[in-house]
Structure formats: structure tokens, C-alpha cells
Design a protein around this motif. Structure first.
Motif, mmCIF file in Angstrom:
data_model
loop_
_atom_site.group_PDB
_atom_site.id
_atom_site.type_symbol
_atom_site.label_atom_id
_atom_site.label_comp_id
_atom_site.label_asym_id
_atom_site.label_seq_id
_atom_site.Cartn_x
_atom_site.Cartn_y
_atom_site.Cartn_z
ATOM 1 N N PHE A 64 0.723 -1.292 -0.093
ATOM 2 C CA PHE A 64 0.009 -0.296 0.090
ATOM 3 C C PHE A 64 0.773 1.189 -0.068
ATOM 4 N N HIS A 65 0.451 2.143 -0.608
ATOM 5 C CA HIS A 65 1.074 3.467 -0.767
ATOM 6 C C HIS A 65 0.421 4.697 -0.261
ATOM 7 N N THR A 66 0.837 5.396 0.594
ATOM 8 C CA THR A 66 -0.150 6.607 1.261
ATOM 9 C C THR A 66 0.641 7.839 0.865
ATOM 10 N N SER A 67 0.182 8.817 0.445
ATOM 11 C CA SER A 67 0.830 10.043 0.345
ATOM 12 C C SER A 67 1.181 10.706 1.691
ATOM 13 N N ALA A 68 0.558 10.384 2.980
ATOM 14 C CA ALA A 68 0.804 11.121 4.077
ATOM 15 C C ALA A 68 0.699 10.023 5.163
ATOM 16 N N PRO A 69 1.377 9.956 6.378
ATOM 17 C CA PRO A 69 1.184 8.877 7.254
ATOM 18 C C PRO A 69 -0.037 9.023 7.872
ATOM 19 N N ALA A 70 -0.740 7.884 8.475
ATOM 20 C CA ALA A 70 -1.800 7.779 9.202
ATOM 21 C C ALA A 70 -1.512 8.676 10.785
ATOM 22 N N ASP A 71 -2.354 9.523 10.901
ATOM 23 C CA ASP A 71 -2.321 10.417 12.412
ATOM 24 C C ASP A 71 -3.334 9.712 13.036
ATOM 25 N N LEU A 72 -3.245 8.658 13.882
ATOM 26 C CA LEU A 72 -4.380 8.008 14.701
ATOM 27 C C LEU A 72 -4.395 8.776 15.977
ATOM 28 N N GLU A 73 -3.826 9.974 16.300
ATOM 29 C CA GLU A 73 -3.826 10.668 17.622
ATOM 30 C C GLU A 73 -3.861 11.950 17.463
ATOM 31 N N GLY A 74 -4.526 12.265 15.965
ATOM 32 C CA GLY A 74 -4.531 13.504 15.630
ATOM 33 C C GLY A 74 -5.895 14.357 16.165
ATOM 34 N N ASP A 75 -6.093 15.508 16.099
ATOM 35 C CA ASP A 75 -7.185 16.278 16.797
ATOM 36 C C ASP A 75 -7.954 16.802 15.488
ATOM 37 N N LEU A 76 -9.060 17.564 15.895
ATOM 38 C CA LEU A 76 -10.123 17.742 15.089
ATOM 39 C C LEU A 76 -9.550 18.836 13.920
ATOM 40 N N ALA A 77 -8.556 19.571 14.241
ATOM 41 C CA ALA A 77 -8.004 20.362 13.115
ATOM 42 C C ALA A 77 -7.216 19.602 12.319
ATOM 43 N N SER A 78 -6.349 18.353 12.776
ATOM 44 C CA SER A 78 -5.867 17.557 11.826
ATOM 45 C C SER A 78 -6.977 16.950 11.029
ATOM 46 N N LEU A 79 -7.981 16.495 11.404
ATOM 47 C CA LEU A 79 -9.102 15.746 10.477
ATOM 48 C C LEU A 79 -9.656 16.640 9.592
ATOM 49 N N ARG A 80 -9.762 17.919 10.174
ATOM 50 C CA ARG A 80 -10.355 18.943 8.888
ATOM 51 C C ARG A 80 -9.439 19.141 7.862
ATOM 52 N N GLY A 81 -7.978 19.203 8.143
ATOM 53 C CA GLY A 81 -7.122 19.433 7.315
ATOM 54 C C GLY A 81 -7.030 18.265 6.300
#
Length: 69
Positions: free
Chosen positions: A6-23
């Protein structure tokens, strides 16, 4: 054997906040398009056939004030 790389353009941020999710959502938005709005038209009764309702279901709906009475 399948190639399961699998290739992703960005690492998964499992501990992100709402601002990260909105981004993340803002970056994904251009990749998704909304379907054109369609107007629902009634189906002619002549096209509805082969529908059977079990007697128990019919009795249940008949007993409900907003459906049967």
C-alpha cells in the motif's frame, strides 16, 4: 499470491485532533465530486408487481396508528 503493498501520500495520524482531521478532509475534497441532484418521480403503479407482504407484517402495520387507521 497477491501484491499487498500500500502506498499513502501521508502517514496516518491516529492521535490527531479535530484540526488535523479537518485538514485531511480539505485535502481529500477535490478528489470527490457530488452527484448531480436528481428529482425523484413517482413510479407508475403498472410497474410495481411481484411485491408480497407476509400476513404478520401486514397485521403489524395495520395495528400502528400512523399506518393502518
Amino acid at each position: 499470491m497477491a501484491n499487498l503493498k500500500f502506498h499513502t501520500s501521508a502517514p496516518a495520524d491516529l492521535e490527531g485532533d479535530l484540526a488535523s482531521l479537518r485538514g485531511d478532509c480539505a485535502r481529500m475534497a477535490p478528489h470527490w465530486t457530488a452527484p448531480q441532484k436528481s428529482v425523484a418521480r413517482p413510479v407508475p403503479l403498472s410497474l410495481i408487481h411481484g411485491v408480497t407482504v407476509p400476513a404478520a407484517s401486514a397485521r403489524l402495520l395495520e395495528a400502528m396508528p400512523e399506518y393502518g387507521n
